[in-house]
Design a protein around this motif. Sequence first.
Motif, mmCIF file in Angstrom:
data_model
loop_
_atom_site.group_PDB
_atom_site.id
_atom_site.type_symbol
_atom_site.label_atom_id
_atom_site.label_comp_id
_atom_site.label_asym_id
_atom_site.label_seq_id
_atom_site.Cartn_x
_atom_site.Cartn_y
_atom_site.Cartn_z
ATOM 1 N N GLY A 9 0.814 -1.202 0.000
ATOM 2 C CA GLY A 9 0.000 0.000 0.000
ATOM 3 C C GLY A 9 0.852 1.258 0.000
ATOM 4 O O GLY A 9 2.081 1.202 0.079
ATOM 5 N N VAL A 10 0.205 2.394 -0.110
ATOM 6 C CA VAL A 10 0.879 3.687 -0.097
ATOM 7 C C VAL A 10 0.161 4.592 0.890
ATOM 8 O O VAL A 10 -1.065 4.695 0.863
ATOM 9 N N HIS A 11 0.927 5.205 1.772
ATOM 10 C CA HIS A 11 0.335 6.116 2.747
ATOM 11 C C HIS A 11 0.535 7.557 2.291
ATOM 12 O O HIS A 11 1.658 7.983 2.033
ATOM 13 N N ILE A 12 -0.558 8.300 2.193
ATOM 14 C CA ILE A 12 -0.480 9.709 1.820
ATOM 15 C C ILE A 12 -1.360 10.521 2.774
ATOM 16 O O ILE A 12 -2.346 10.008 3.308
ATOM 17 N N PRO A 13 -1.008 11.783 3.001
ATOM 18 C CA PRO A 13 -1.881 12.626 3.834
ATOM 19 C C PRO A 13 -3.158 12.969 3.088
ATOM 20 O O PRO A 13 -3.138 13.221 1.880
ATOM 21 N N ALA A 14 -4.273 12.939 3.770
ATOM 22 C CA ALA A 14 -5.555 13.267 3.137
ATOM 23 C C ALA A 14 -6.429 14.014 4.135
ATOM 24 O O ALA A 14 -6.342 13.790 5.349
ATOM 25 N N TRP A 15 -7.234 14.905 3.625
ATOM 26 C CA TRP A 15 -8.136 15.686 4.461
ATOM 27 C C TRP A 15 -9.552 15.519 3.938
ATOM 28 O O TRP A 15 -9.793 15.552 2.734
#
Length: 289
Positions: free
Chosen positions: A114-120
């Motif tokens: 998987g890939v972790h990215i910041p999200a709002w």
Amino acid sequence: MSFFATAEHEKERLQYFASAEGRDDLYQYNQKERRTVLEVLEDFPSVQLPFEWLVQLVPPLKTRAFSISSSPLAHPNQVHITVSIVSWTTPYKRKKYGLCSTWLARLDPHSSTGVHIPAWIRRGLLPPPPPSLPLILVGPGTGCAPFRAFVEERAVQSLKCPAAPVLFFFGCRNEDKDFLYKDFWFSHAQEHSVLATKHGGGFFVVFSRDQPHKIYVQHKIKEESEKVFRLLGEGASIYIAGSSTKMPADVTSAIEEIISKEAGITKESAVLWLRRLEKAGRFYIEAWS
């Protein structure tokens, strides 16, 4: 960059770009070609820009905003988005690709890591409607994204209580290239589903480039004038989403024409009618560039 250029011809070129005389050429070279910082540095290899200068001068990447195109009732603990892969050809025939959309398209959804990215998650401009509210939805192209969420939500809600009818108008350029969520819409347009004509709803689609003359969603809306006006009479809310070019204004004008025709009133009175709907919280537009 000219201050840190060691090659004389590069220094002169950069100084020219920075001058009043070179402003037009700078625009042609940089803004019109949409060159990235890396591409400019590659074009001037003698420039030895200190890293601390680079990070101060280069603006941070902008956050990307996408409409949520899934229902939390249908997909708990998931958020779906609908992304158009951005690509274009520059005046000098260089192929360019959008940074975020291309990166997303290259991800492997089946990757074990998987890939972790910041999200709002932020409240959008289109409030989620209750199941008792009839809906007229207009979402060409990726404008269909929030309405996929609306239809999914209403499909789950309809299992527990009666749901009001939904009219959805979708449009794209070509059926074989751009028909987003084709199977999804048709499955929900079947006899006992959310978009079924039997229950006062409907799914209507146009393909603007699949025939000699162009047809857009506003044309299809006017074709279904009676259904649109009937649903407005039943208290429906209108939601429009998609490109911020001409589409929202053209669709709004089409709805005004329908109100004028079906109610037998002047165009000016129809405009006031639609404004009253907006003030009453029954007319929403979410548009993006």
